[in-house]
Design an enzyme around this catalytic site. Structure first.
Site, mmCIF file in Angstrom:
data_model
loop_
_atom_site.group_PDB
_atom_site.id
_atom_site.type_symbol
_atom_site.label_atom_id
_atom_site.label_comp_id
_atom_site.label_asym_id
_atom_site.label_seq_id
_atom_site.Cartn_x
_atom_site.Cartn_y
_atom_site.Cartn_z
ATOM 1 N N GLY A 103 12.363 -21.717 -67.335
ATOM 2 C CA GLY A 103 12.391 -22.681 -66.253
ATOM 3 C C GLY A 103 10.973 -23.099 -65.882
ATOM 4 O O GLY A 103 9.990 -22.546 -66.361
ATOM 5 N N ASP B 155 7.775 -26.085 -65.014
ATOM 6 C CA ASP B 155 7.106 -27.209 -65.651
ATOM 7 C C ASP B 155 6.009 -26.698 -66.580
ATOM 8 O O ASP B 155 6.224 -25.782 -67.362
ATOM 9 C CB ASP B 155 6.560 -28.159 -64.576
ATOM 10 C CG ASP B 155 6.395 -29.581 -65.067
ATOM 11 O OD1 ASP B 155 5.421 -29.839 -65.796
ATOM 12 O OD2 ASP B 155 7.223 -30.434 -64.716
ATOM 13 N N HIS C 226 -1.949 -20.576 -70.311
ATOM 14 C CA HIS C 226 -2.235 -19.156 -70.545
ATOM 15 C C HIS C 226 -3.532 -19.060 -71.338
ATOM 16 O O HIS C 226 -3.795 -19.904 -72.210
ATOM 17 C CB HIS C 226 -1.121 -18.493 -71.350
ATOM 18 C CG HIS C 226 0.209 -18.478 -70.670
ATOM 19 N ND1 HIS C 226 0.378 -18.050 -69.378
ATOM 20 C CD2 HIS C 226 1.434 -18.861 -71.104
ATOM 21 C CE1 HIS C 226 1.656 -18.155 -69.049
ATOM 22 N NE2 HIS C 226 2.304 -18.655 -70.073
ATOM 23 N N ALA D 21 1.675 -17.808 -61.626
ATOM 24 C CA ALA D 21 2.816 -18.670 -61.964
ATOM 25 C C ALA D 21 3.970 -17.816 -62.485
ATOM 26 O O ALA D 21 3.753 -16.767 -63.118
ATOM 27 C CB ALA D 21 2.406 -19.687 -63.014
ATOM 28 N N GLY E 196 7.893 -18.104 -64.507
ATOM 29 C CA GLY E 196 8.869 -18.903 -65.237
ATOM 30 C C GLY E 196 9.724 -17.975 -66.071
ATOM 31 O O GLY E 196 9.194 -17.186 -66.859
ATOM 32 N N CYS F 257 2.244 -26.796 -63.095
ATOM 33 C CA CYS F 257 3.611 -26.682 -62.580
ATOM 34 C C CYS F 257 4.147 -28.021 -62.087
ATOM 35 O O CYS F 257 5.136 -28.061 -61.347
ATOM 36 C CB CYS F 257 3.700 -25.623 -61.484
ATOM 37 S SG CYS F 257 3.115 -23.999 -62.015
#
Length: 234
Positions: free
Chosen positions: A89, A91, A95, A160, A162, A191
């Site tokens: 999930g 946007d 990394h 972040a 996800g 994001c």
């Protein structure tokens, strides 16, 4: 219920190689659950937690907007970065070196079957870890992840999140900026959120480099407590 979690630090590892590795473990756990359901096999499902550091890479979640990547293919090469559309999930995110990435691959049937609670627990692990460094980190309504100075013009994201989940099995996870070159975030709209900055722990503390092993140990301590789990080193 099996609350033991196999912990492994993968070191520096290519994103696609790590993604494939996650997928293979994810599938094995799913196959076990399907077998249990079909055959009442009673097999125990395993849980895993991987730390990893990736070379420069941008990843776009399944609900993301490609226009949030501000580089073309040639510019990506110039930056020494790669790009992947992936099945988590969220946007777009970055990394890279100096960032602690955590991938819990858990069967939530062993813990609790609530994805919202799972995400909030991951955030809480990071919030409690940052508190040990004197930082007051919080959540931002409607924006998954961990933030500093929420509600001010200086709001910035330091971690972040996800994830992907199927049949209550999770993969992907969180990315905490510890000694991260924040300049790489200038190449995306992080994001998909315009007008919000990013942060890194070393910058916030005004030091050149944070001991990443120490940060990892604090993350595991709080993860163990919140999930009432036991870590087993592979």
């Amino acid at each position: 219920m099996n609350k033991s979690i196999y912990i492994k630090d993968l070191g520096t590892k290519d994103f696609k190689e790590t993604w494939d590795y996650q997928e293979s473990i994810f599938k094995t756990i799913l196959d076990t659950k399907i077998k249990n359901k079909r055959e009442n096999a009673g097999l125990e499902t395993k849980n895993y937690f991987f730390f990893v550091e990736h070379p420069h890479v941008y990843t776009l979640g399944k609900s993301g907007d490609l226009s949030n990547l501000l580089l073309n293919e040639e510019q990506l090469k110039e930056k020494g970065a790669t790009f992947y559309k992936i099945n988590r999930g969220g946007d777009i995110t970055y990394h890279g070196p100096g960032q602690i990435v955590g991938y819990p691959i858990l069967d939530l049937d062993n813990f609790f079957t609530d994805i919202h609670k799972y995400l909030r627990f991951l955030e809480e692990v990071i919030i409690l870890t940052l508190a040990e460094y004197g930082l007051t980190a919080t959540r931002s309504d409607g924006e998954t992840g961990v933030w500093l100075d929420v509600g001010t013009p200086f709001a910035r994201k330091i971690c972040a999140l996800g994830v992907r989940a199927s049949r209550w099995v999770t993969m992907h996870g969180f990315a905490l900026n510890v000694n991260t070159n924040l300049g790489y975030f200038d190449n995306i709209i992080p994001c998909g959120i315009r007008g919000k900055a990013v942060a890194s722990l070393n910058v916030e503390l005004g030091v050149n480099k944070i001991n990443e092993s120490e940060v990892k140990s604090k993350i595991l301590k709080h993860f163990t407590t919140l999930f009432e789990a036991e870590f087993i080193t592979e």
